[in-house]
Structures are given as C-alpha cells and as structure tokens.
Design an enzyme around this catalytic site. Structure first.
Site, mmCIF file in Angstrom:
data_model
loop_
_atom_site.group_PDB
_atom_site.id
_atom_site.type_symbol
_atom_site.label_atom_id
_atom_site.label_comp_id
_atom_site.label_asym_id
_atom_site.label_seq_id
_atom_site.Cartn_x
_atom_site.Cartn_y
_atom_site.Cartn_z
ATOM 1 C CG ASP A 36 -2.033 -1.033 1.110
ATOM 2 O OD1 ASP A 36 -2.364 -1.434 -0.026
ATOM 3 O OD2 ASP A 36 -2.534 -1.466 2.158
ATOM 4 C CG HIS A 239 28.743 4.490 -7.245
ATOM 5 N ND1 HIS A 239 28.514 3.656 -8.319
ATOM 6 C CD2 HIS A 239 29.168 5.661 -7.771
ATOM 7 C CE1 HIS A 239 28.796 4.293 -9.448
ATOM 8 N NE2 HIS A 239 29.193 5.518 -9.131
ATOM 9 C CG ASP A 256 28.753 12.950 -5.789
ATOM 10 O OD1 ASP A 256 27.844 13.681 -6.214
ATOM 11 O OD2 ASP A 256 29.448 12.237 -6.536
ATOM 12 C CG ASP A 267 26.643 15.126 -10.080
ATOM 13 O OD1 ASP A 267 26.943 14.963 -8.890
ATOM 14 O OD2 ASP A 267 26.929 14.313 -10.981
ATOM 15 C CG HIS A 350 35.921 8.422 -11.340
ATOM 16 N ND1 HIS A 350 35.819 9.730 -11.730
ATOM 17 C CD2 HIS A 350 36.253 8.454 -10.010
ATOM 18 C CE1 HIS A 350 36.060 10.524 -10.697
ATOM 19 N NE2 HIS A 350 36.341 9.781 -9.656
ATOM 20 C CG HIS A 354 28.379 12.371 -15.605
ATOM 21 N ND1 HIS A 354 27.240 13.119 -15.401
ATOM 22 C CD2 HIS A 354 28.924 12.181 -14.372
ATOM 23 C CE1 HIS A 354 27.099 13.362 -14.095
ATOM 24 N NE2 HIS A 354 28.102 12.816 -13.454
ATOM 25 C CG HIS A 361 25.359 9.261 -14.640
ATOM 26 N ND1 HIS A 361 25.819 8.058 -14.171
ATOM 27 C CD2 HIS A 361 26.029 10.199 -13.919
ATOM 28 C CE1 HIS A 361 26.699 8.249 -13.197
ATOM 29 N NE2 HIS A 361 26.837 9.543 -13.034
ATOM 30 C CD GLU A 390 32.000 13.177 -11.582
ATOM 31 O OE1 GLU A 390 32.002 12.616 -10.470
ATOM 32 O OE2 GLU A 390 31.040 13.132 -12.379
ATOM 33 C CE1 TYR A 394 37.205 9.347 -4.896
ATOM 34 C CE2 TYR A 394 38.365 8.836 -6.937
ATOM 35 C CZ TYR A 394 37.349 9.506 -6.271
ATOM 36 O OH TYR A 394 36.497 10.330 -6.967
ATOM 37 N NE ARG A 411 33.002 12.118 -6.712
ATOM 38 C CZ ARG A 411 32.891 11.073 -5.885
ATOM 39 N NH1 ARG A 411 33.910 10.241 -5.702
ATOM 40 N NH2 ARG A 411 31.771 10.856 -5.213
ATOM 41 C CD GLU A 413 30.097 15.638 -9.704
ATOM 42 O OE1 GLU A 413 29.505 15.183 -10.702
ATOM 43 O OE2 GLU A 413 29.950 15.157 -8.557
#
Length: 443
Positions: A36, A239, A256, A267, A350, A354, A361, A390, A394, A411, A413
């Site tokens: 529900d 992530h 992030d 972003d 990475h 993007h 994305h 970005e 790491y 990071r 960005e």
C-alpha cells in the site's frame, strides 16, 4: 508551453526526414515500494521533455506525414480518486493546458493506436523500455496487419525514437539553462550548509539531513540521486551512500549530492576536513585534485573534445602522484609512462565527467556516431552542452602506499555549461579552495 510544443515539432520534422510515421513515448510507471505504499512518483524524462506533463499513466503520440499531430493519452477525470490522490487534468484540460492537438483517455489506447498506425510508414518507439507497452505495441501492429486484405499496411521500419531525442536533449536552451543554474545554486547552498554544520561526533546521516533540508526548503522536488556522504575510509568507495558512520576528528568528509529542480539535475562534490582544518597530507592531495580540475575546466570550451578535459586532469593527477610518492618513480617511470600504462588508476579509476541534464547521467553520445573508423572519435563540445568535471584521488590502506595518505578520498565536482567562448561553472558558489572551505567552517 511553447518549448514543449517546439520540441514536439522538431521531433516531427526529424521523423519526416526518415520517411514519417508514428512516435510513441510513454511516461514512467508507478512502482510499489511495499504494501500500500508507492515510491515517490517521478515521470519519465523523455516524456516530460515533450509534454511538461507530470501525471502517471500517460503516453505522447506524434504523427508525421499527411497530417502532423501531437496527441496525449492520459487518465480521465475522477473526482472520487482525486479525493485520495489529488488533482487530475483529464484529457480535455490537459490538451488545452499543454498545447496538444488532441487528447484521449489512457483506456482508449488499444482502440485508437491501430487507427493511427494504419498506413504509417515507420514506427518511432524505444523497444525494451516498457515490457507492458511493448506487448501492447505488438498487439496494435498485429491488428493493423490483419487488415492487409483491405489494403491497409503496417509500419515497415522501426526507429529508436530515443536516439533522436538524445541528440535534442544534449543541447540545453535558455530556459533549461536557467533552471539548471537555479538547481546548482540550491545545491551549492546545501554544500555550504553541510560544511558549516559538520563537526566531529556527528554521523553521516546528520549531514545528509542538512542537504535534504536545504534542497526542499528552496523548492527542489527531489534529490537528483542518492546523496553520498562519506567520512574517512568510506570516501574511497565511489558510490558509497550516506549511512551511520561517525565523523571523526582528523577525517575528511566527501559529499556528492545535488538536487533536482523542475526535472533538471545538479551534481556537486566537495571534500572538507571534519574539524575545519586540512592536515598536511590532506592539503597536499587536495591541491593536486583542485589543480587537475582547473586544468580540465580550461579544456572545456567549444571545439575541444569531450575527452580533452579528462586527459588534462589525468596528467596533473599523475604528476601529483609522483611528486607525493603515491607512485614510486623507480617503479612506474615518468608522467608519460604513468599515463601510458594506466598506473594512475590505482588512485583514480573513473572518468572526469559526464553529461548532465534531466538525468544526472544524462543522455547523449560521447563519441561521434557518424564515424566509420574502427574507433569513433570523441564528441566535440558545443555551446549548450552541460557536463560535470569531477577528478579525484582515492587512497586505500595498502602495502607500498605512504601511510600518511591512507584512507584519504577526495573528489571535487562542478557543473559546466559550455558557452560560446568557454564554459560557465554554474556550481561555483559551493566553497572549493582550501582557504574558502576553512573560512566557512570556522565555528
């Protein structure tokens, strides 16, 4: 409503170039979370791009040929359901409000679509995106084919309509850019708020709550994606989702996070010290990442390739890894060797950006699709494109890695709107330099 009508007209023009036919673009289905209770509803981006309509159970149909028409199928008015679920436009009000040529109840799809598909040269539809609708489309085509003896023909070719829309969505008009700038401003304020609130002893979810508060109180409808709030070693998980880890004195905090405003995403990533002061090793790596981002931003302008910013960032990062001893020169060689062999990927795994738009994305090809060579060249940047920049470093706790850098994840960005002469960093209100971050965090 003019922009939606103009987009529909532009898509119809492209359909005509390919021989004409019928395009079918559905919105997203509602999804149940548990008994529900549904997940908060979010319309399909392609559908919204052409309609501006946010209700579920709706389909846009465009016809291109002898008669160009934009048709909306949507839920009927239902006063009893409106008591429970809220206002519904109904076909007639939706047609008038959103500028369609015609509108029908969604329940009429199976009746109307075989008529619309009869003698249509082509079908413009993204197969595989909606299993239920895929089955309906097959049924409509079969119904048209059953009329072959009367001279009626079914579409003889199928085009992926999303391919056409992807190219359209890649270039933002002035209205879209204005919304994205506002989303960027809201998200920048949220990052500033998180920095001001942060201190050792809090938990990651405390900072996530501050982000969500700032998003919503400024009119954002949703977060654009699940917020990453990562402290200490968690920042080395790309992530990672905000959880319950305690923010400790001496740790860095990587956030992030970005809001969605009127269907457009922002972003931003910022990294800052939990106690308001960068340590020596933290500052050393942070300055490398910041310099790499500045190098990428300098390559973000019309005429440059999408990959040029990444290549520029990687060169700065690789040099920094050698200078700090993250990479051993005796083992990996020169900067060119590091780049050629990909040794930098131990600490930077990475790409540097993007596309950004209605989806975080966002859609759009990264390589030139018309090339017939073995490797398609990278896309050339043009005004109206929006992309993230970005870079990061790491450093996991591993043998052979200088211990002073262990568990540091950084990071930075920003969102860049490509302009005629360069790019506009629309997220620049979020503090970014060491001096600005430490000034904002003074309690």
């Amino acid at each position: 409503m003019k922009s939606y009508a103009a987009r529909r007209a532009a898509l119809i023009a492209q359909m005509k170039e390919k021989g004409g036919g019928v395009a079918i673009i559905p919105t997203a289905p509602e999804v149940m979370r548990n008994r529900d209770a549904d997940y908060p509803y979010r319309h399909d981006s392609y559908f919204y791009y052409l309609s501006g309509f946010t209700e579920p159970e709706a389909v846009v149909v465009l016809t291109a040929g002898k008669e160009d028409r934009a048709i909306l199928f949507c839920r009927e008015k239902n006063l009893e359901r409106e008591i429970w679920d809220g206002y519904r436009y109904g076909p007639e009000a939706a047609r008038e409000t959103f500028g369609f040529d015609a509108a029908f109840p969604i329940s009429a799809l199976d009746v109307e679509m075989p008529k619309l598909l009869a003698d249509a040269p082509g079908l413009f539809y993204a197969i595989g995106g909606n299993q239920k609708l895929d089955a309906q489309v097959q049924g409509w085509l079969q119904a048209v084919r059953m009329q072959a003896r009367t001279g009626v023909t079914a579409p003889s070719v199928v085009h992926d309509v999303n391919v056409l829309l992807d190219e359209m969505r890649l270039f933002k008009d002035a209205e879209e850019a204005a919304i994205m700038k506002r989303a960027a401003a809201i998200s920048s304020a949220a990052h500033r708020r998180a920095m001001q609130i942060a201190r050792p002893g809090l938990r990651e979810y405390h900072l996530e709550a501050e982000l969500l508060h700032e998003f919503r109180r400024n009119g954002s409808q949703f977060p654009a994606y699940g917020s990453i709030v990562a402290t200490g070693a968690n920042a080395c998980v790309l992530h990672y989702r905000a959880s319950d880890a305690e923010i400790k004195d001496g740790d860095l905090v990587l956030i992030d996070a970005g809001c969605e405003l009127d269907s457009y995403a922002s972003d931003i990533t910022r990294t800052f010290p939990a106690n308001g002061k960068f340590s020596g090793p933290q500052k050393a790596l942070y300055e490398i990442v910041l310099a790499s981002q500045e190098a990428a931003i300098a390559e973000t302008r019309p005429g440059k390739r999408f990959i040029d910013g990444h290549d520029a960032a990687v060169r700065v990062l690789a040099q920094g890894m050698l200078d700090t001893g993250l990479l051993d020169r005796d083992k990996v060689g020169s900067v060119d060797d590091v780049i050629e062999k990909g040794a930098y990927r131990q600490f930077y795994m990475h790409r540097t950006g993007h596309w950004l738009g209605m989806d975080v994305h966002d859609v759009g090809e990264y390589r030139e699709t018309q090339s017939k060579g073995e490797e398609k060249p990278w896309r050339t940047l043009q005004p109206g494109m929006v992309l993230t920049i970005e870079p990061g470093i790491y450093v996991r706790a591993e043998p052979g890695v200088p211990e002073q850098f262990w568990n540091i994840g950084i990071r930075i960005e920003d969102d860049a709107l490509v302009t005629e002469n360069g790019c506009d960093i629309i997220t620049s209100d979020a503090p970014k330099t060491v001096a600005d971050i430490e000034a904002v965090m003074k309690h």
